[in-house]
Design an enzyme around this catalytic site. Structure first.
Site, PDB file in Angstrom:
ATOM      1  N   ARG A  63      -2.996   4.513   1.350  1.00 52.87           N
ATOM      2  CA  ARG A  63      -2.290   3.806   0.279  1.00 52.87           C
ATOM      3  C   ARG A  63      -3.254   2.852  -0.409  1.00 52.87           C
ATOM      4  O   ARG A  63      -4.374   2.656   0.026  1.00 52.87           O
ATOM      5  CB  ARG A  63      -1.069   3.071   0.839  1.00 52.87           C
ATOM      6  CG  ARG A  63      -1.407   2.375   2.132  1.00 52.87           C
ATOM      7  CD  ARG A  63      -0.855   1.026   2.326  1.00 52.87           C
ATOM      8  NE  ARG A  63      -1.091   0.138   1.249  1.00 52.87           N
ATOM      9  CZ  ARG A  63      -2.202  -0.579   1.074  1.00 52.87           C
ATOM     10  NH1 ARG A  63      -3.233  -0.468   1.919  1.00 52.87           N
ATOM     11  NH2 ARG A  63      -2.334  -1.398   0.047  1.00 52.87           N
ATOM     12  N   GLY A  64      -2.750   2.224  -1.498  1.00 49.17           N
ATOM     13  CA  GLY A  64      -3.641   1.411  -2.319  1.00 49.17           C
ATOM     14  C   GLY A  64      -4.200   2.320  -3.404  1.00 49.17           C
ATOM     15  O   GLY A  64      -4.656   3.439  -3.110  1.00 49.17           O
ATOM     16  N   ALA A  65      -4.154   1.835  -4.656  1.00 47.66           N
ATOM     17  CA  ALA A  65      -4.448   2.718  -5.788  1.00 47.66           C
ATOM     18  C   ALA A  65      -5.782   3.473  -5.684  1.00 47.66           C
ATOM     19  O   ALA A  65      -5.806   4.712  -5.795  1.00 47.66           O
ATOM     20  CB  ALA A  65      -4.355   1.914  -7.082  1.00 47.66           C
TER      21      ALA A  65
ATOM     22  N   ARG B 179       3.309  10.051  -5.686  1.00 52.68           N
ATOM     23  CA  ARG B 179       3.656   8.659  -6.017  1.00 52.68           C
ATOM     24  C   ARG B 179       3.449   8.458  -7.527  1.00 52.68           C
ATOM     25  O   ARG B 179       2.450   8.933  -8.078  1.00 52.68           O
ATOM     26  CB  ARG B 179       2.799   7.656  -5.226  1.00 52.68           C
ATOM     27  CG  ARG B 179       3.044   7.719  -3.717  1.00 52.68           C
ATOM     28  CD  ARG B 179       2.445   6.529  -3.000  1.00 52.68           C
ATOM     29  NE  ARG B 179       3.226   5.317  -3.196  1.00 52.68           N
ATOM     30  CZ  ARG B 179       2.820   4.113  -2.795  1.00 52.68           C
ATOM     31  NH1 ARG B 179       1.655   3.966  -2.198  1.00 52.68           N
ATOM     32  NH2 ARG B 179       3.580   3.052  -2.995  1.00 52.68           N
TER      33      ARG B 179
ATOM     34  N   GLN C 133       2.507  -4.876   3.990  1.00 47.29           N
ATOM     35  CA  GLN C 133       1.081  -4.562   3.822  1.00 47.29           C
ATOM     36  C   GLN C 133       0.218  -5.812   4.015  1.00 47.29           C
ATOM     37  O   GLN C 133      -0.932  -5.722   4.457  1.00 47.29           O
ATOM     38  CB  GLN C 133       0.819  -3.985   2.423  1.00 47.29           C
ATOM     39  CG  GLN C 133       1.313  -2.573   2.210  1.00 47.29           C
ATOM     40  CD  GLN C 133       2.695  -2.540   1.599  1.00 47.29           C
ATOM     41  OE1 GLN C 133       3.484  -3.455   1.770  1.00 47.29           O
ATOM     42  NE2 GLN C 133       3.012  -1.480   0.883  1.00 47.29           N
TER      43      GLN C 133
ATOM     44  N   ASP D 236      -2.068  -1.543  -9.644  1.00 48.70           N
ATOM     45  CA  ASP D 236      -1.824  -0.099  -9.591  1.00 48.70           C
ATOM     46  C   ASP D 236      -1.960   0.547 -10.953  1.00 48.70           C
ATOM     47  O   ASP D 236      -2.249   1.733 -11.069  1.00 48.70           O
ATOM     48  CB  ASP D 236      -0.441   0.190  -9.012  1.00 48.70           C
ATOM     49  CG  ASP D 236      -0.474   0.020  -7.512  1.00 48.70           C
ATOM     50  OD1 ASP D 236      -0.360  -1.131  -7.060  1.00 48.70           O
ATOM     51  OD2 ASP D 236      -0.676   1.023  -6.813  1.00 48.70           O
TER      52      ASP D 236
ATOM     53  N   ASN E  93       1.714  -4.127  -9.975  1.00 52.66           N
ATOM     54  CA  ASN E  93       1.172  -4.254  -8.619  1.00 52.66           C
ATOM     55  C   ASN E  93       2.360  -4.379  -7.668  1.00 52.66           C
ATOM     56  O   ASN E  93       3.522  -4.386  -8.095  1.00 52.66           O
ATOM     57  CB  ASN E  93       0.231  -5.465  -8.526  1.00 52.66           C
ATOM     58  CG  ASN E  93      -0.584  -5.455  -7.238  1.00 52.66           C
ATOM     59  OD1 ASN E  93      -1.184  -4.435  -6.882  1.00 52.66           O
ATOM     60  ND2 ASN E  93      -0.606  -6.559  -6.525  1.00 52.66           N
ATOM     61  N   LYS E  94       2.061  -4.471  -6.403  1.00 54.74           N
ATOM     62  CA  LYS E  94       3.115  -4.514  -5.376  1.00 54.74           C
ATOM     63  C   LYS E  94       4.229  -5.499  -5.725  1.00 54.74           C
ATOM     64  O   LYS E  94       3.971  -6.600  -6.202  1.00 54.74           O
ATOM     65  CB  LYS E  94       2.454  -4.884  -4.037  1.00 54.74           C
ATOM     66  CG  LYS E  94       3.381  -4.992  -2.843  1.00 54.74           C
ATOM     67  CD  LYS E  94       4.248  -3.774  -2.630  1.00 54.74           C
ATOM     68  CE  LYS E  94       3.448  -2.484  -2.526  1.00 54.74           C
ATOM     69  NZ  LYS E  94       4.309  -1.275  -2.658  1.00 54.74           N
TER      70      LYS E  94
HETATM   71  O1  MRU Z   1       2.499   0.709  -1.966  1.00 53.60           O
HETATM   72  P1  MRU Z   1       1.040   0.427  -1.770  1.00 53.60           P
HETATM   73  O2  MRU Z   1       0.736  -0.154  -0.431  1.00 53.60           O
HETATM   74  O3  MRU Z   1       0.177   1.612  -2.106  1.00 53.60           O
HETATM   75  O4  MRU Z   1       0.739  -0.696  -2.853  1.00 53.60           O
HETATM   76  C1  MRU Z   1      -0.573  -1.169  -2.958  1.00 53.60           C
HETATM   77  C2  MRU Z   1      -0.738  -2.236  -3.957  1.00 53.60           C
HETATM   78  O5  MRU Z   1       0.177  -2.641  -4.634  1.00 53.60           O
HETATM   79  C3  MRU Z   1      -2.138  -2.723  -4.167  1.00 53.60           C
HETATM   80  O6  MRU Z   1      -2.152  -4.074  -4.477  1.00 53.60           O
HETATM   81  C4  MRU Z   1      -2.778  -1.931  -5.322  1.00 53.60           C
HETATM   82  O7  MRU Z   1      -2.645  -0.567  -5.101  1.00 53.60           O
HETATM   83  C5  MRU Z   1      -4.189  -2.269  -5.510  1.00 53.60           C
HETATM   84  S1  MRU Z   1      -5.170  -1.662  -4.200  1.00 53.60           S
HETATM   85  C6  MRU Z   1      -6.778  -2.047  -4.466  1.00 53.60           C
END
Ligand code: MRU
Length: 341
Positions: free
Chosen positions: A52-54, A95, A202, A243, A253-254
């Site tokens: 996970r994470g962009a 996603r 997270q 994201d 973002n999250k």
């Molecule tokens: O749902 P996730 O855990 O994939 O969400 C991740 C985030 O929101 C991060 O902040 C974002 O992807 C940036 S990661 C460098």
């Protein structure tokens, strides 16, 4: 077979033709490696947040395409291209919010489209090369984000972060946490407050795990404590990832990032968004056009509890992301420098 990722989050194993990832759903209790080979395994790993994470999603999807390509039994380009188109479409549906997923899949598709005369074996090799290139570039880009962002951190600072935009969200270094790692490398004393980040934690599980493992002074707080620590003057800056950043700089973002940005504005704390250029989506004019993933309500009502804690019959609303309006963002840190729009 890979048995140690040496501080990286994932790797495309060309010899074994698999995508090896650290299963983030098991952290911080267990460090378990997964070896993914089928389209379904790769799709599920992204969907279920094992990776996970962009940026990490993008690199994983590119490696996934390479793995699927190498497993193809197609004997000609027509059959191969048809299979790959379906695989890319399938992975793209895992996603919706992180634009890096579509950017990475677009790069893989471009390899196929721009080499129409290559044979099946040759195009498989080109796809594997591209997946490896993206992996290496991600490390280099995040290191540069760290070097640029470290200029914004002074010796003795405490930064607040939300979710995990650290090394686990990329191949290595992270985006929002890269400046912290580089500042620490430069000998600066830097402390981090990590929002726990409901509902999937997270922050508490992943950010705290990677920062504590790296020897960074880290404090976990519940999401609703950010105002309290800012009011006490305990936070010098907020660093978060992204994201998707729309053309007008509105930033997804999250979920919960927006409220941290509002608080930062209220308390006069600088709010920095760290992201690679691949997270900037010029084709989406503003935040209203960013698709926000909705996830299962059980993530709120059941996960992390021994037994369901919310009453039966209650409705849930579980958007995984929110969009912070650009006027709340002090600056963006990318691999190319600091942008103050
Ligand atoms: O749902 P996730 O855990 O994939 O969400 C991740 C985030 O929101 C991060 O902040 C974002 O992807 C940036 S990661 C460098």
């Amino acid at each position: 077979m890979i048995t140690n990722l040496n501080g990286e989050t994932l790797r495309f194993d060309r010899d074994e033709n698999c995508l090896c990832i650290l299963d983030q759903t098991k952290l911080p209790c267990e460090e378990k490696l997964l070896y993914l080979t089928s389209p379904e395994e790769i799709f599920d790993a992204i969907k279920l947040l094992k990776v996970r994470g962009a940026p990490a999603i993008g690199v994983a999807a590119a490696a996934g395409v390479a793995v699927i390509a190498n497993n193809s039994k197609a004997s000609d380009r027509t059959g191969f291209d048809r299979e790959m188109e379906a695989a890319i479409k399938y992975l793209a549906s895992s996603r919706p919010t992180a634009v890096n997923l579509f950017w990475a899949l677009g790069r893989m598709k471009n390899i196929i489209d721009s080499n129409p005369s290559a044979g099946v074996e040759e195009i498989k090799k080109l796809l594997s090369d591209e997946a490896e290139r993206m992996h290496a570039q991600d490390i280099e880009i995040c290191r540069k984000i760290g070097e640029n962002g470290a200029q914004l951190i002074s010796d003795g600072d405490t930064v607040l972060t939300h979710c995990n935009a650290g090394r686990l969200a990329t191949v290595k270094y992270g985006t929002a946490l890269a400046p912290v790692y580089i500042a620490a490398e430069q000998g600066k004393s830097v402390k981090v407050f990590s929002d726990e980040t409901r509902p999937l934690l997270q922050g508490a599980r992943l950010t705290c795990w990677e920062l504590v493992s790296a020897g960074i002074d880290t404090t976990v707080i519940c999401d609703n404590m950010a105002a309290s620590v800012m009011a006490k003057g305990m936070i010098n800056a907020v660093f978060v990832g992204a994201d998707r950043i729309a053309a007008n700089y509105d930033t997804a973002n999250k979920i919960g990032t927006y409220s941290v940005a509002v608080l930062a504005k209220h308390f006069g704390v600088p709010f920095y968004v760290c992201a690679p250029e691949s997270t900037f989506d010029k084709s989406t004019p503003d935040g209203a056009g960013i698709p926000v993933e909705q996830r299962a309500g059980e993530e709120i009502t059941e996960m992390w509890y021994e037994k369901r804690m919310a009453p039966d019959g209650v409705k849930t609303y579980n958007p995984a992301f929110d969009v912070t309006p650009h006027e709340l963002i002090t600056a963006f840190v990318t691999e190319n420098g600091i942008i103050r729009p």
